[in-house]
Design an enzyme around this catalytic site. Sequence first.
Site, PDB file in Angstrom:
ATOM      1  N   HIS A  73      13.437 -80.559 -32.134  1.00  0.00           N
ATOM      2  CA  HIS A  73      14.098 -80.159 -33.376  1.00  0.00           C
ATOM      3  C   HIS A  73      13.916 -78.678 -33.603  1.00  0.00           C
ATOM      4  O   HIS A  73      13.000 -78.048 -33.070  1.00  0.00           O
ATOM      5  CB  HIS A  73      13.548 -80.934 -34.569  1.00  0.00           C
ATOM      6  N   CYS A 114       4.660 -78.352 -40.844  1.00  0.00           N
ATOM      7  CA  CYS A 114       4.954 -77.881 -39.490  1.00  0.00           C
ATOM      8  C   CYS A 114       5.895 -76.680 -39.592  1.00  0.00           C
ATOM      9  O   CYS A 114       6.443 -76.406 -40.666  1.00  0.00           O
ATOM     10  CB  CYS A 114       5.570 -78.987 -38.640  1.00  0.00           C
TER      11      CYS A 114
END
Length: 704
Positions: free
Chosen positions: A66, A182
Amino acid sequence: MSALITTELVALDADLGPDKGSVVHRLAALVAGAGRATGADALHEDAMAREAKAATGLPGGIAIPHCRSAAVTQASLAFARLQPKVDFGAPDGPADLAFLIAAPEHGDADHLTLLTALARALVRPEFVASLRAAGSAEEVVALVQEVVSPAETPAAAAPAPQTPAPSAPAHAGRSLVAVSACPTGIAHTYMAADKLTATAEEMGVELHVETQGSSGSTPLDPAVIARADAVIFAVDVGVKDRERFAGKPLVQSGTKRAMNEPEVMIREALAAADDPDARRVPGTAADGATAAASGDRPSTGAEIRRWLLTGVSYMIPFVAAGGLLIALGFLFGGYQIVNSDPSADGLTFAQNWAFNNTFFNLPDAASLEGLNDGFWGYLGALCTVLGQAAFTFLVPALAGYIAYAIADRPGIVPGFVVGAISVTLSAGFLGGLVGGIIAGFAAKWIAGWKLPTFARGLQPVVIIPLLATLISSGLMVAVLGRPLANVLSGLTDFLNGLTGTSALLLGLILGLMMCFDLGGPVNKAAYLFATTGLTADAGRGSLVIMATVMAAGMVPPLAMALSTAIRPRLYTEAERDQGKAAWLLGASFISEGAIPFAAADPLRVIPSMMLGGATTGAIVATAGVELRAPHGGVFVFFAMSNAVLFIVAVLVGMVVGALAVTVAKSIGRKDADVAPEDAVDLAHAHSPASRTAPARPAVAGPAH
């Protein structure tokens, strides 16, 4: 709102290549082929850059590469059921299910919320099993749309707080809090949170998780934090507002470990809660309570302070590197090293020697007094040129990171450019301060524009840098540059002309500022005032100010060290140990050595330190001691015009401060046994030296 996934973005039982790079490129090609990205190569490059930071393979045969990418024009999911499996770095082997989560660089909140809902669904075994059993692309699309549908998202995005399970009485009554985050804030942030939450429920542990991700964050209730036994940081980036957790036992690792070993992390947190020597979040419980009490939305004053201190903190390494290199240049090459070389048109001795010679071809013998030749002359020239180069970034870094604090990454380019323009126009650090704020707000404003789909990919890489730079730097050139330059020039002339009574007053003021908050905004203002005037051709007034600031900043830890030595019974055993360490800290210009004492007894310690610092500042400024190094304390004696007088001034201030604090602590107190035993070391707080030196560990635990 358009669908995140369509049948065009699904590949079933497909051989997409032998490695994850090939798989990601093929999935990126699906996104680009569907008209949702400007190019597969750019999307692939951004996804692999994210992959390089941490593998995206998950236990159970799942991979979720991603990224945020400027190439993405529409938030998308590309899915492949791989045959054969491909290794994405999961601990239990290769993956047969791969989702490419592609988000625009500045994706809208609705799409990002749906993307995170999918990431959460991937930790549910039944959903993963249904993907493996799907017989068509249409079935996969229906399954994904079901878990990311608006009706399901709220429940997925904010799991209810868990209560202890009756099956695990061993942990009944134990409470933990956690933060997950993250770099992209899309997948790992939420998957780590869900793994920790589900595992805590099975273990009978009450756990509340704050997800600091792209779809927004709801801060934990201060009351929940206060009653927590320990905190878990499952993060790959910095924790926002971490001072809320100050003093709590801490377990910290990346999001991957939280997904792979959630039970281990929870057990470590429970053990840390019972261990008085466990690592803790820097600060004290009072710091956390203060931060929580201030509410979720900081005040305007606090925000301005954050912007300015962010710029200063990023600027200080340039100051330290440049200033110390220039000081070494004077040591090795002589004080004439920055003067013009008559044999080289327009170049200084340093530039001429460094550019036209090498270690194997040393410069000719020098004819000027105070200028070294041979190897030492060349080394001095080299240090001077490198230091001057570092100093050229001082104001651009200040402006760039002020803008960064306001607008995040979009502010960096316009901030650096306006800082460079400020230097060109001689507006100096004043121009950097003003220009950085303008650049930050310009970038933040433009980043909030809702542009058509075709232009979104250009917004972060072209539109924001172009327009924000034009606005901020244009205003600096056309309107602000000359007035700010005049103000700075007048201030510099005033400083360079200070003598007698004026110098005494300046020394007193700077000494008081350096000791007032030991690393807070007042202290930083004095330090910034000194270091931004510290250039290779700095005037005498600027060099005196640097000497005054450093000398005064050395006084607090030295004064506290002396006080603990002459009246140890006024202090706890922990404070006496801190006093021993404070000798070296003070000598090195690390003011944070006094912070534990100030935190435990501010009303007695801080006024006493201000008295000592003001005394030293007045002596140094009146005597006209000069200093060309921004840091180092007594160890940069070679950069002082009168090292003996500098040290004498520090010793006088040390004695004054020590006597004052000793008398203040003695009034109304019989002996040291009444001093608090839990005086907490706040050495993580900023001080002049902490801008370049690592913080000392808290008393409560080891360094971290």
